[in-house]
Design a protein around this motif. Structure first.
Motif, PDB file in Angstrom:
ATOM      1  N   SER A 280     -82.705  -5.463 -98.705  1.00 32.39           N
ATOM      2  CA  SER A 280     -82.415  -5.339 -97.359  1.00 32.39           C
ATOM      3  C   SER A 280     -80.991  -5.708 -97.386  1.00 32.39           C
ATOM      4  N   TYR A 281     -80.186  -5.277 -96.226  1.00 30.33           N
ATOM      5  CA  TYR A 281     -78.878  -5.851 -95.866  1.00 30.33           C
ATOM      6  C   TYR A 281     -77.750  -5.778 -96.918  1.00 30.33           C
ATOM      7  N   THR A 282     -78.012  -4.747 -98.005  1.00 27.20           N
ATOM      8  CA  THR A 282     -77.053  -4.684 -99.186  1.00 27.20           C
ATOM      9  C   THR A 282     -76.882  -3.153 -99.405  1.00 27.20           C
ATOM     10  N   VAL A 283     -76.234  -2.810-100.448  1.00 24.96           N
ATOM     11  CA  VAL A 283     -76.323  -1.747-101.104  1.00 24.96           C
ATOM     12  C   VAL A 283     -76.325  -1.544-102.378  1.00 24.96           C
ATOM     13  N   MET A 284     -77.212  -0.703-103.109  1.00 25.11           N
ATOM     14  CA  MET A 284     -77.072  -0.934-104.681  1.00 25.11           C
ATOM     15  C   MET A 284     -76.690   0.159-105.324  1.00 25.11           C
ATOM     16  N   SER A 285     -75.918   1.061-104.917  1.00 28.01           N
ATOM     17  CA  SER A 285     -75.297   2.124-105.608  1.00 28.01           C
ATOM     18  C   SER A 285     -73.858   1.697-106.089  1.00 28.01           C
ATOM     19  N   LYS A 286     -73.723   1.821-107.494  1.00 28.07           N
ATOM     20  CA  LYS A 286     -72.342   1.725-108.014  1.00 28.07           C
ATOM     21  C   LYS A 286     -71.266   2.211-107.277  1.00 28.07           C
ATOM     22  N   ARG A 287     -71.506   3.407-106.891  1.00 22.44           N
ATOM     23  CA  ARG A 287     -70.425   4.315-106.135  1.00 22.44           C
ATOM     24  C   ARG A 287     -70.182   3.596-104.781  1.00 22.44           C
ATOM     25  N   LYS A 288     -71.190   3.086-104.262  1.00 18.38           N
ATOM     26  CA  LYS A 288     -70.817   2.303-102.973  1.00 18.38           C
ATOM     27  C   LYS A 288     -70.240   1.082-103.143  1.00 18.38           C
ATOM     28  N   LEU A 289     -70.625   0.461-104.277  1.00 16.68           N
ATOM     29  CA  LEU A 289     -70.057  -0.972-104.600  1.00 16.68           C
ATOM     30  C   LEU A 289     -68.694  -1.085-105.208  1.00 16.68           C
ATOM     31  N   LEU A 290     -68.473   0.193-105.681  1.00 11.31           N
ATOM     32  CA  LEU A 290     -67.067   0.384-106.163  1.00 11.31           C
ATOM     33  C   LEU A 290     -66.011   0.519-105.007  1.00 11.31           C
ATOM     34  N   LYS A 291     -66.532   1.452-104.088  1.00 14.76           N
ATOM     35  CA  LYS A 291     -65.855   1.696-102.701  1.00 14.76           C
ATOM     36  C   LYS A 291     -65.582   0.183-102.286  1.00 14.76           C
ATOM     37  N   LEU A 292     -66.397  -0.708-101.961  1.00 18.67           N
ATOM     38  CA  LEU A 292     -66.125  -1.854-101.326  1.00 18.67           C
ATOM     39  C   LEU A 292     -65.012  -2.386-102.210  1.00 18.67           C
ATOM     40  N   VAL A 293     -65.270  -2.602-103.482  1.00 15.47           N
ATOM     41  CA  VAL A 293     -64.198  -3.281-104.233  1.00 15.47           C
ATOM     42  C   VAL A 293     -62.807  -2.581-103.956  1.00 15.47           C
ATOM     43  N   GLU A 505     -64.409   4.186 -91.381  1.00 13.94           N
ATOM     44  CA  GLU A 505     -64.871   3.947 -90.258  1.00 13.94           C
ATOM     45  C   GLU A 505     -66.412   3.382 -90.253  1.00 13.94           C
ATOM     46  N   ASN A 506     -67.121   4.204 -90.975  1.00 18.22           N
ATOM     47  CA  ASN A 506     -68.605   3.979 -90.700  1.00 18.22           C
ATOM     48  C   ASN A 506     -68.933   2.952 -91.729  1.00 18.22           C
ATOM     49  N   LEU A 507     -68.237   2.747 -92.737  1.00 20.97           N
ATOM     50  CA  LEU A 507     -68.198   1.303 -93.721  1.00 20.97           C
ATOM     51  C   LEU A 507     -68.188   0.049 -92.839  1.00 20.97           C
ATOM     52  N   LYS A 508     -66.948   0.325 -92.063  1.00 24.76           N
ATOM     53  CA  LYS A 508     -66.584  -0.815 -91.325  1.00 24.76           C
ATOM     54  C   LYS A 508     -67.738  -1.444 -90.327  1.00 24.76           C
ATOM     55  N   SER A 509     -67.877  -0.354 -89.698  1.00 27.09           N
ATOM     56  CA  SER A 509     -69.069  -0.496 -88.758  1.00 27.09           C
ATOM     57  C   SER A 509     -70.409  -1.005 -89.187  1.00 27.09           C
ATOM     58  N   ASN A 510     -70.494  -0.930 -90.613  1.00 24.35           N
ATOM     59  CA  ASN A 510     -71.865  -1.544 -91.063  1.00 24.35           C
ATOM     60  C   ASN A 510     -71.651  -2.893 -91.366  1.00 24.35           C
ATOM     61  N   LEU A 511     -70.371  -3.175 -91.935  1.00 26.72           N
ATOM     62  CA  LEU A 511     -70.203  -4.602 -92.575  1.00 26.72           C
ATOM     63  C   LEU A 511     -70.331  -5.787 -91.619  1.00 26.72           C
ATOM     64  N   ASN A 512     -70.505  -6.859 -92.093  1.00 27.05           N
ATOM     65  CA  ASN A 512     -70.897  -7.948 -91.123  1.00 27.05           C
ATOM     66  C   ASN A 512     -69.324  -8.862 -91.000  1.00 27.05           C
ATOM     67  N   PRO A 513     -68.992  -8.903 -89.984  1.00 25.87           N
ATOM     68  CA  PRO A 513     -67.558  -9.427 -89.819  1.00 25.87           C
ATOM     69  C   PRO A 513     -67.823 -11.166 -90.234  1.00 25.87           C
ATOM     70  N   GLN A 514     -69.126 -11.528 -90.110  1.00 24.64           N
ATOM     71  CA  GLN A 514     -69.372 -12.874 -90.458  1.00 24.64           C
ATOM     72  C   GLN A 514     -69.544 -13.442 -91.756  1.00 24.64           C
ATOM     73  N   SER A 515     -69.607 -12.292 -92.810  1.00 25.42           N
ATOM     74  CA  SER A 515     -70.124 -12.619 -94.020  1.00 25.42           C
ATOM     75  C   SER A 515     -69.541 -13.436 -94.592  1.00 25.42           C
TER      76      SER A 515
END
Ligand code: ATP
Ligand code: MG
Length: 578
Positions: A280-293, A505-515
């Motif tokens: 929960s509260y995270t993603v596990m696909s390398k494609r999405k993780l790469l996007k975050l990086v 946009e969607n990514l940003k709206s899912n991210l926790n600004p307090q992380s």
């Protein structure tokens, strides 16, 4: 590679505890059955086959514990094989990082490190064999046409006009594909199975595509590359794997893998599918993780908020805690999402046993003990680990000026606030009772300093006259404490199941600004001056912390691994009540 890259790898040798016998029941019964029928001559040989297109995450840890754990349990072997068939996405940076992470987790592939690209020639030979048997053909349809001809779940596929090419023509074209005569995408090699099969994977799947791309290991030797479906089963067969454990989405590819191996008449491993781990509260696909990086949403693959193994290492999780988590969640056939609180619970349980306790103040509020002699310093005894008394005691300095936590004082205490307030007495851990006698404020009306008196008779923390206080605070001596930066973490995403992350946009709206919260002027005990990278501590009342990789002699940096409060215990209690 240096197989011992991490000084904090306390327990590399515990490679048999990664699985829970009851919870891997269905896998064990298949293996037991195969052993009893002597299907593979009594051998158990598994493998972990990462694609080197990203860093490993906690889901991979589940697969690593399972594959290496099964092998250890049955006194078998487990290979590490890089599935590097796609030249475009692979990077050698990932290969080194993956090796380091597996080793750090406590597993050893010994001399069995393999690369799928080493089998390209063999795979090519196998393809020739299928062509010669009339079981594969070169197709000139475009990718779009192939998709169109393929049909859907509800409509049948259609034969390609090239399906009935002669064996000679197929051999000639395939050899010329390899020789580089054709452009990318102009031709493919396909298996000749059944365009009417209800299983879409069986409708003449593509085996080779033309790709004039340089491969990190085979350089420009090849301009045709095998597809995953063609290559994966062959890799397992070539390595004489007995049990190919993979995730559920490959269940309906199994008939295809079986078909290839049967047509070729080569060693045939047993494929077993299990459910992948979702957290929960995270993603596990390398494609999405790469996007975050790549998007700079985190500070790299090892950002302590990432669900990657290296992120967790930097955050202060131990290999034992991760293995224990994998053991508790077990392995089953149903996709589900595990609460991240369970992972944190495992981390906390482990750190509780092994962490030295120290005192640190994250948001300092100065306290002057008016009746304490100005130049006096006492060295008080503090317990290093109440869970492990052999860890002994240490001295902490006490003096007239101290820091306590801002949150431990309220000028007008609300009900149930038992900590320091004007006129109230509390205990300072390992030291004395102190009573607040005066509150100093700045021009904005903010509390900036407290004045207290102490009772010398309460040294060590108890009053001889039996009077009680309702709370015990942690503190540091102002003159002795070291300044430090402390980074506090929360979940990376606000949604339990982050979805729709395709646009920024969607990514940003899912991210926790307090992380991530950075506290720059914290104060920590002197004993932390020489702390090594990744060593971990419990900051009393605040949580478990570890020394960050950016820590230097001149700048101390700590990460909070987990807070003390165990959300999992609460969730469990609620679950039991239901
Ligand atoms: P991702 O979706 O993150 O890209 P992947 O399956 O493409 O994952 P691979 O490098 O191919 O990543 O994975 C290597 C092995 O790890 C595979 O055998 C796969 O089954 C397993 N694995 C990957 N993700 C998970 C997961 N979330 N839970 C359990 N096993 C996993
Ligand atoms: Mg994969």
């Amino acid at each position: 590679m240096n197989k011992n890259p991490m000084s904090t790898n306390r327990d590399n040798q515990h490679n048999t505890e990664g699985l829970n016998s009851e919870r891997t029941g269905f896998i064990r019964s298949i293996i037991c059955e195969d052993l009893s029928t002597d299907k593979y001559g009594g051998r158990v040989h598994t493998r972990f086959p990462p694609e080197p297109n990203g860093y490993l995450h906690i889901g991979h840890a589940k697969s690593i514990c399972l594959n290496f754990g099964i092998a250890a349990e049955y006194k078998g072997l487990c290979n590490l094989r890089f599935d590097d068939t796609n030249p475009i996405k692979e990077e050698s940076e990932y290969i080194e990082a993956i090796k380091e992470d597996i080793w750090w987790l406590g597993f050893d592939w010994e001399d069995r490190l393999y690369f799928a690209s080493d089998y390209f020639e063999q795979m090519y030979e196998y393809a020739l064999k299928l062509i010669k048997a009339g079981k594969a053909y070169v197709d000139d349809l475009s990718a779009g046409q192939i998709r169109e001809y393929r049909g859907t779940l509800t409509s049948p596929g259609k034969n390609s006009p090239n399906r009935d090419r002669s064996i000679e023509e197929n051999l000639d074209l395939f050899e010329r594909m390899r020789a580089g005569e054709f452009e990318d995408g102009s031709r493919v090699l396909r298996a000749k199975i059944d365009m009417l099969s209800p299983n879409l994977n069986m409708r003449d799947p593509v085996m080779y595509r033309i790709l004039h791309a340089s491969h990190p290991r085979t350089a420009d030797k090849w301009c045709i590359y095998p597809t995953y479906d063609w290559a994966h089963g062959l890799e397992d067969s070539i390595e004489q794997i007995t049990h190919s454990i993979c995730t559920l989405e490959f269940e309906n590819h199994r008939p295809l893998y079986d078909w290839f191996l049967e047509q070729l008449g080569i060693h045939h491993p047993q494929q077993i599918e299990f459910a992948r781990l979702n957290l929960s509260y995270t993603v596990m696909s390398k494609r999405k993780l790469l996007k975050l990086v790549k998007g700079g949403y985190v500070k790299g693959w090892d950002d302590p908020r990432m669900p990657t193994i290296c992120g967790m290492r930097r955050r202060g999780y131990s290999p034992a805690a991760i293995r224990s988590f994998c053991k508790i969640i077990g392995v089953n056939k149903f996709n589900s999402t595990v609460d991240i609180a369970l992972l944190e619970h495992c981390v906390r349980e482990d750190l509780n046993k092994t962490s030295q306790r120290v005192m640190a103040v994250l948001k300092p509020l100065k306290v002057v003990v008016d009746n304490y002699p100005k130049d006096q310093v006492e060295q008080l005894d503090a317990i290093n680990n109440p869970e492990d008394l052999s860890a002994g005691t240490r001295k902490v300095p006490f003096s007239q000026e101290l820091y306590i936590e801002q949150d431990d004082f309220m000028e007008k205490p609300v009900p149930k606030f038992y900590r320091l307030a004007p006129g109230r007495e509390v205990r300072l851990r390992y030291a004395y009772f102190v009573k607040c006698v005066n509150v100093i404020k700045n021009s904005k009306g903010e509390v900036v300093e407290l004045h207290c008196t102490y009772d010398p008779a309460t040294k060590g923390g108890d009053a001889p006259d039996g009077r009680k206080v309702r709370s015990t605070l942690h503190w540091v001596s102002a003159a002795h404490a070291l300044e430090a930066e402390v980074r506090l973490y929360e979940n990376l995403f606000t949604k339990e199941k982050p979805d729709n992350l395709d646009t920024d946009e969607n990514l940003k709206s899912n991210l926790n600004p307090q992380s991530l919260k950075i506290l720059k002027s914290c104060r920590v005990e002197t004993s932390l001056a020489a702390a090594k990278h990744l060593s971990h501590y419990q900051f009393e009342r605040l949580g478990y912390f570890c020394v960050d990789m950016e820590n230097t002699e001149n700048k101390l940096v700590f990460n909070r691994t987990v807070p003390l409060r165990d959300r999992w215990a609460k969730i469990r209690k609620a679950q039991k009540k239901r």
